[in-house]
Design a protein around this motif. Structure first.
Motif, PDB file in Angstrom:
ATOM      1  N   ASN A 121      11.699   8.501  15.350  1.00  0.00           N
ATOM      2  CA  ASN A 121      12.507   7.447  14.740  1.00  0.00           C
ATOM      3  C   ASN A 121      11.649   6.319  14.190  1.00  0.00           C
ATOM      4  O   ASN A 121      11.985   5.692  13.182  1.00  0.00           O
ATOM      5  CB  ASN A 121      13.507   6.895  15.757  1.00  0.00           C
ATOM      6  N   GLU A 122      10.518   6.056  14.855  1.00  0.00           N
ATOM      7  CA  GLU A 122       9.655   4.964  14.391  1.00  0.00           C
ATOM      8  C   GLU A 122       8.985   5.324  13.072  1.00  0.00           C
ATOM      9  O   GLU A 122       8.906   4.502  12.149  1.00  0.00           O
ATOM     10  CB  GLU A 122       8.621   4.650  15.467  1.00  0.00           C
ATOM     11  N   ALA A 123       8.505   6.558  12.949  1.00  0.00           N
ATOM     12  CA  ALA A 123       7.890   6.982  11.696  1.00  0.00           C
ATOM     13  C   ALA A 123       8.933   7.057  10.589  1.00  0.00           C
ATOM     14  O   ALA A 123       8.652   6.718   9.427  1.00  0.00           O
ATOM     15  CB  ALA A 123       7.206   8.331  11.869  1.00  0.00           C
ATOM     16  N   ILE A 124      10.133   7.516  10.935  1.00  0.00           N
ATOM     17  CA  ILE A 124      11.206   7.598   9.935  1.00  0.00           C
ATOM     18  C   ILE A 124      11.558   6.199   9.437  1.00  0.00           C
ATOM     19  O   ILE A 124      11.744   5.971   8.234  1.00  0.00           O
ATOM     20  CB  ILE A 124      12.429   8.318  10.533  1.00  0.00           C
ATOM     21  N   GLU A 125      11.644   5.248  10.356  1.00  0.00           N
ATOM     22  CA  GLU A 125      11.933   3.870   9.949  1.00  0.00           C
ATOM     23  C   GLU A 125      10.831   3.334   9.039  1.00  0.00           C
ATOM     24  O   GLU A 125      11.105   2.684   8.024  1.00  0.00           O
ATOM     25  CB  GLU A 125      12.091   2.981  11.173  1.00  0.00           C
ATOM     26  N   ASN A 126       9.575   3.593   9.389  1.00  0.00           N
ATOM     27  CA  ASN A 126       8.463   3.151   8.544  1.00  0.00           C
ATOM     28  C   ASN A 126       8.542   3.800   7.162  1.00  0.00           C
ATOM     29  O   ASN A 126       8.380   3.137   6.138  1.00  0.00           O
ATOM     30  CB  ASN A 126       7.126   3.483   9.206  1.00  0.00           C
ATOM     31  N   TYR A 127       8.768   5.114   7.150  1.00  0.00           N
ATOM     32  CA  TYR A 127       8.853   5.835   5.882  1.00  0.00           C
ATOM     33  C   TYR A 127       9.949   5.239   4.994  1.00  0.00           C
ATOM     34  O   TYR A 127       9.732   4.950   3.806  1.00  0.00           O
ATOM     35  CB  TYR A 127       9.135   7.318   6.138  1.00  0.00           C
ATOM     36  N   GLU A 128      11.132   5.051   5.558  1.00  0.00           N
ATOM     37  CA  GLU A 128      12.250   4.552   4.772  1.00  0.00           C
ATOM     38  C   GLU A 128      12.026   3.115   4.307  1.00  0.00           C
ATOM     39  O   GLU A 128      12.451   2.727   3.211  1.00  0.00           O
ATOM     40  CB  GLU A 128      13.547   4.680   5.576  1.00  0.00           C
ATOM     41  N   CYS A 129      11.340   2.334   5.125  1.00  0.00           N
ATOM     42  CA  CYS A 129      11.029   0.954   4.759  1.00  0.00           C
ATOM     43  C   CYS A 129      10.067   0.911   3.570  1.00  0.00           C
ATOM     44  O   CYS A 129      10.292   0.194   2.595  1.00  0.00           O
ATOM     45  CB  CYS A 129      10.436   0.242   5.963  1.00  0.00           C
ATOM     46  N   ALA A 187       0.838  -1.205   0.000  1.00  0.00           N
ATOM     47  CA  ALA A 187       0.000   0.000   0.000  1.00  0.00           C
ATOM     48  C   ALA A 187       0.871   1.253   0.000  1.00  0.00           C
ATOM     49  O   ALA A 187       1.903   1.307   0.679  1.00  0.00           O
ATOM     50  CB  ALA A 187      -0.917   0.008   1.220  1.00  0.00           C
ATOM     51  N   ASP A 188       0.457   2.273  -0.749  1.00  0.00           N
ATOM     52  CA  ASP A 188       1.091   3.588  -0.628  1.00  0.00           C
ATOM     53  C   ASP A 188       0.752   4.154   0.746  1.00  0.00           C
ATOM     54  O   ASP A 188      -0.293   3.832   1.330  1.00  0.00           O
ATOM     55  CB  ASP A 188       0.593   4.523  -1.729  1.00  0.00           C
ATOM     56  N   ALA A 189       1.627   5.014   1.276  1.00  0.00           N
ATOM     57  CA  ALA A 189       1.472   5.404   2.683  1.00  0.00           C
ATOM     58  C   ALA A 189       1.792   6.874   2.918  1.00  0.00           C
ATOM     59  O   ALA A 189       2.737   7.420   2.341  1.00  0.00           O
ATOM     60  CB  ALA A 189       2.359   4.537   3.570  1.00  0.00           C
ATOM     61  N   LEU A 190       0.996   7.471   3.796  1.00  0.00           N
ATOM     62  CA  LEU A 190       1.259   8.802   4.347  1.00  0.00           C
ATOM     63  C   LEU A 190       1.400   8.635   5.849  1.00  0.00           C
ATOM     64  O   LEU A 190       0.431   8.304   6.547  1.00  0.00           O
ATOM     65  CB  LEU A 190       0.108   9.761   4.025  1.00  0.00           C
ATOM     66  N   THR A 235       5.401   7.139  -0.854  1.00  0.00           N
ATOM     67  CA  THR A 235       5.408   7.279   0.599  1.00  0.00           C
ATOM     68  C   THR A 235       5.758   8.705   0.992  1.00  0.00           C
ATOM     69  O   THR A 235       6.626   9.332   0.376  1.00  0.00           O
ATOM     70  CB  THR A 235       6.444   6.314   1.221  1.00  0.00           C
ATOM     71  N   HIS A 236       5.096   9.212   2.039  1.00  0.00           N
ATOM     72  CA  HIS A 236       5.319  10.577   2.509  1.00  0.00           C
ATOM     73  C   HIS A 236       5.350  10.588   4.031  1.00  0.00           C
ATOM     74  O   HIS A 236       4.702   9.771   4.688  1.00  0.00           O
ATOM     75  CB  HIS A 236       4.214  11.510   1.999  1.00  0.00           C
ATOM     76  N   LEU A 237       6.102  11.526   4.582  1.00  0.00           N
ATOM     77  CA  LEU A 237       6.262  11.651   6.032  1.00  0.00           C
ATOM     78  C   LEU A 237       6.077  13.110   6.424  1.00  0.00           C
ATOM     79  O   LEU A 237       6.817  13.985   5.968  1.00  0.00           O
ATOM     80  CB  LEU A 237       7.653  11.165   6.452  1.00  0.00           C
ATOM     81  N   LEU A 238       5.084  13.360   7.274  1.00  0.00           N
ATOM     82  CA  LEU A 238       4.814  14.700   7.779  1.00  0.00           C
ATOM     83  C   LEU A 238       5.047  14.703   9.286  1.00  0.00           C
ATOM     84  O   LEU A 238       4.407  13.950  10.027  1.00  0.00           O
ATOM     85  CB  LEU A 238       3.370  15.119   7.477  1.00  0.00           C
ATOM     86  N   ILE A 239       5.970  15.555   9.729  1.00  0.00           N
ATOM     87  CA  ILE A 239       6.305  15.669  11.146  1.00  0.00           C
ATOM     88  C   ILE A 239       5.623  16.902  11.722  1.00  0.00           C
ATOM     89  O   ILE A 239       5.804  18.016  11.222  1.00  0.00           O
ATOM     90  CB  ILE A 239       7.829  15.784  11.352  1.00  0.00           C
ATOM     91  N   GLN A 240       4.830  16.705  12.775  1.00  0.00           N
ATOM     92  CA  GLN A 240       4.186  17.817  13.473  1.00  0.00           C
ATOM     93  C   GLN A 240       4.652  17.799  14.932  1.00  0.00           C
ATOM     94  O   GLN A 240       5.647  17.150  15.247  1.00  0.00           O
ATOM     95  CB  GLN A 240       2.663  17.702  13.346  1.00  0.00           C
ATOM     96  N   ILE A 285       9.077  14.567   2.510  1.00  0.00           N
ATOM     97  CA  ILE A 285       9.274  14.681   3.955  1.00  0.00           C
ATOM     98  C   ILE A 285       9.116  16.148   4.340  1.00  0.00           C
ATOM     99  O   ILE A 285       9.684  17.029   3.698  1.00  0.00           O
ATOM    100  CB  ILE A 285      10.683  14.204   4.359  1.00  0.00           C
ATOM    101  N   CYS A 286       8.365  16.388   5.394  1.00  0.00           N
ATOM    102  CA  CYS A 286       8.203  17.752   5.898  1.00  0.00           C
ATOM    103  C   CYS A 286       8.319  17.756   7.412  1.00  0.00           C
ATOM    104  O   CYS A 286       7.632  16.989   8.098  1.00  0.00           O
ATOM    105  CB  CYS A 286       6.845  18.325   5.481  1.00  0.00           C
ATOM    106  N   PHE A 287       9.220  18.598   7.922  1.00  0.00           N
ATOM    107  CA  PHE A 287       9.314  18.872   9.357  1.00  0.00           C
ATOM    108  C   PHE A 287       8.623  20.213   9.604  1.00  0.00           C
ATOM    109  O   PHE A 287       9.158  21.267   9.241  1.00  0.00           O
ATOM    110  CB  PHE A 287      10.770  18.934   9.800  1.00  0.00           C
ATOM    111  N   SER A 288       7.439  20.171  10.193  1.00  0.00           N
ATOM    112  CA  SER A 288       6.631  21.372  10.393  1.00  0.00           C
ATOM    113  C   SER A 288       6.779  21.898  11.811  1.00  0.00           C
ATOM    114  O   SER A 288       6.781  21.117  12.780  1.00  0.00           O
ATOM    115  CB  SER A 288       5.156  21.060  10.118  1.00  0.00           C
TER     116      SER A 288
END
Length: 609
Positions: A313-321, A297-300, A329-334, A391-394
């Protein structure tokens, strides 16, 4: 068992109160703010998708909006309960299905307009709001289900066992294929998305790996590897273990109950329990340990920098995996996520927080709209019209943020001046006892043996060395009420690294190369995080409220917990080292002999100018 139950009773009172308070303010604003998904953004699958069709032999049925409850049987005979939301679909057109999962300790959405405060809390978070929009506005089927052991779904709580929890999900999808007349298909597969936070994110990553019928997922504030989440470096994260034990309402599988007791008492969880939990997260699938392989599945992924339970670190690991597996795949950090009661604060909710808006370079994104639009783009075939940064660090507080193609790891190497730090926390425990009125202290600790209580009195009166509490620290901590436990904080030692000459952003994973000597040898446990003293002076502040336990002596290479923080010219950055920390509170940690430990090395900071 008695010591653990006493401690959990204190946590139970706190959680019950906070859940009700959280429910009252849980909805958050759902206002429409432009998501700004236009030019200048990487990401987005631009491959045109074929239109949805009905299942072979089905021409579609006109349906009106409504909802109903359903119960089916699990493989072991337990109940699987869920609610089905049918969209208004007068033409009988083929439409996707979105599956919503609730958080740990909660239950499914039965009615988006239910006035019950706890139900409102479950449906009023971001994932509930998005589910409602997809049902009412996008015209999708939505299923919200009770996770195993919660609500009306029976069975032991097994914390996302791929064979039990995920089989429930697969059976629910089987039911949907047979009973939803307008379920849309693409290339003979049902078109299915998912959304949920925390435990509701865990079902997506694990169960979309065991069942490949998922097309797109939006896991929020969830884990990659439960042993890291709850037992990093063989150190139990008791503040959250206690809260999760209470939220389980006594329904945990027996081996998990044993693990909670071990964490609360000795601090050592058996290898068998850890090995089993290691298979209950996406890391096991990513590393090829599970026969089904990783999700397609594609993932956000959306994660909070202040989330102490499931950190960046857990979200980053998931994103990179997911990215390495070829998925869009996309990663948004809030900012927020799971928030420790009494030690942290968050937005409009007490146990959980989510930023309404995300700032990604020049874009301002509405969190709810982005999550909904991602699923719509993937499920309805309009992905070519949707753009998100990889990837966004907000940083909502300063209304700015930074986008990346890869998560920064280090980048600015700084020497760590040789220092001495002290493990353990018996002195802090003694100080706490000395600040409690004697009558209250004796009543609170009345369950202690007479000889132990006499030692406590001597220490509280300043007539005995705090080291004399070593053998009874575990018993004392388990008898203290939660409002006193949260006061048990050891002062950190701040070791300066750099005074900033210009403003910058900390965004990414700091890397530590450390050399430790002395102390308690292999039994030494310290807790480290990045800290900041503001330009105008004052106390050092722990960045993002994050600390990581490190154990043993000798040379250590450590990925510290990811950070997202604005720093200003004149600020001093440093390493904060604690002898113990309330996130990881158990008697053995406090009772470490206070033998000085030498510390030196380097810290590689992810500083973005």
């Amino acid at each position: 068992m008695q010591k653990a139950s006493l401690r959990l009773f204190a946590a139970s009172t706190l959680v019950s109160t906070l859940l009700l308070l959280s429910a009252c303010g849980g909805g958050g604003g759902g206002g429409s703010t432009s998501s700004g998904n236009d030019e200048g953004n990487s990401g987005g699958n631009e491959t045109p998708q074929t239109a949805l069709s009905h299942r072979s032999g089905n021409s579609g049925v006109a349906e009106t909006q409504g909802h109903f409850d359903q119960i089916i049987s699990a493989s072991d005979g337990e109940d699987v309960a869920f609610s089905v939301f049918v969209p208004n679909n007068t033409e009988g057109a083929p439409v996707p299905l979105v599956i919503h999962g609730h958080g740990f300790g909660l239950s499914r959405i039965k009615d988006f307009d239910d006035p019950n405060p706890v139900s409102s809390f479950a449906s009023g978070d971001v994932s509930g709001d998005v589910s409602r929009r997809l049902w009412e506005e996008a015209g999708y089927y939505v299923i919200s289900f009770d996770q195993r052991g919660f609500g009306e779904s029976s069975g032991d709580i097994t914390v996302m066992d791929p064979e039990l929890d995920c089989d429930n999900i697969s059976r629910m999808i089987d039911w949907a294929e047979q009973n939803l007349p307008n379920l849309g298909y693409r290339d003979s597969d049902p078109v299915i998305g998912a959304i949920g936070l925390s435990y509701g994110g865990g079902f997506q990553t694990v169960c979309s790996s065991t069942d490949k019928r998922f097309d797109a997922i939006v896991p929020m504030a969830t884990w990659s590897h439960l042993p890291y989440s709850l037992y990093a470096n063989q150190t139990p994260k008791n503040i959250w273990l206690d809260l999760l034990a209470v939220a389980s309402q006594g329904k945990l599988a027996p081996y998990l109950i044993q693990g909670f007791i071990e964490a609360t008492t000795t601090g050592d969880i058996s290898d068998e329990i850890i090995d089993e939990l290691a298979t209950h997260g996406p890391r096991a699938f990513c590393q090829g340990q599970m026969a089904t392989g990783l999700s397609t599945a594609d993932a956000l992924f959306i994660q909070g920098s202040h989330d102490v339970l499931f950190n960046l670190n857990e979200a980053i690991e998931n994103y990179e995996c997911w990215k390495a597996n070829g998925q869009d795949t996309h990663l948004l950090i809030q900012r927020d996520g799971h928030i420790v009661p009494a030690l942290q604060t968050a937005g409009s909710q007490i146990l959980f927080g989510t930023d309404e808006q995300l700032y990604c370079d020049e874009q301002v994104l509405n969190t709810r709209e982005v999550a909904a639009d991602f699923l719509i783009s993937k499920l309805s075939g309009s992905a070519a019209n949707f753009r998100l940064p990889d990837i966004c660090f907000s940083l909502a507080a300063s209304q700015q943020g930074t986008t990346f193609a890869e998560v920064p790891r280090g980048g600015q190497l700084r020497e760590l001046p040789p220092s001495q730090v002290i493990p353990g926390g018996l002195s802090s425990l003694a100080n706490l006892l000395q600040n409690i009125p004697l009558t209250t202290l004796l009543n609170t600790l009345s369950a202690l043996p007479v000889e132990t209580l006499a030692v406590v009195q001597q220490v509280a009166a300043g007539l005995a060395d705090p080291a004399s509490l070593a053998d009874s620290a575990d018993d004392i901590v388990n008898l203290l009420p939660e409002e006193l436990i949260v006061q048990l904080v050891a002062p950190a030692q701040f070791i300066p690294l750099e005074t900033m000459t210009s403003a910058a952003t900390l965004a990414g994973i700091p890397l530590a190369s450390l050399v430790l000597d002395g102390g308690n040898g292999e039994d030494t446990t310290l807790y480290i995080g990045l800290g900041r003293i503001p330009a105008g002076g004052g106390d050092a502040k722990l960045i993002n409220d994050q600390v990581l336990p490190i154990t043993g002596t000798g040379s250590l290479l450590v990925e510290m917990i990811g950070v997202s923080e604005q720093v200003n010219s004149g600020d001093t950055l440093g390493l904060m080292v604690y002898g113990f920390h309330p996130y990881f509170l158990h008697g053995a940690a406090i009772a470490q002999p206070t033998l000085p430990t030498g510390l030196a090395g380097t810290i590689d900071l992810p500083l973005v100018q």
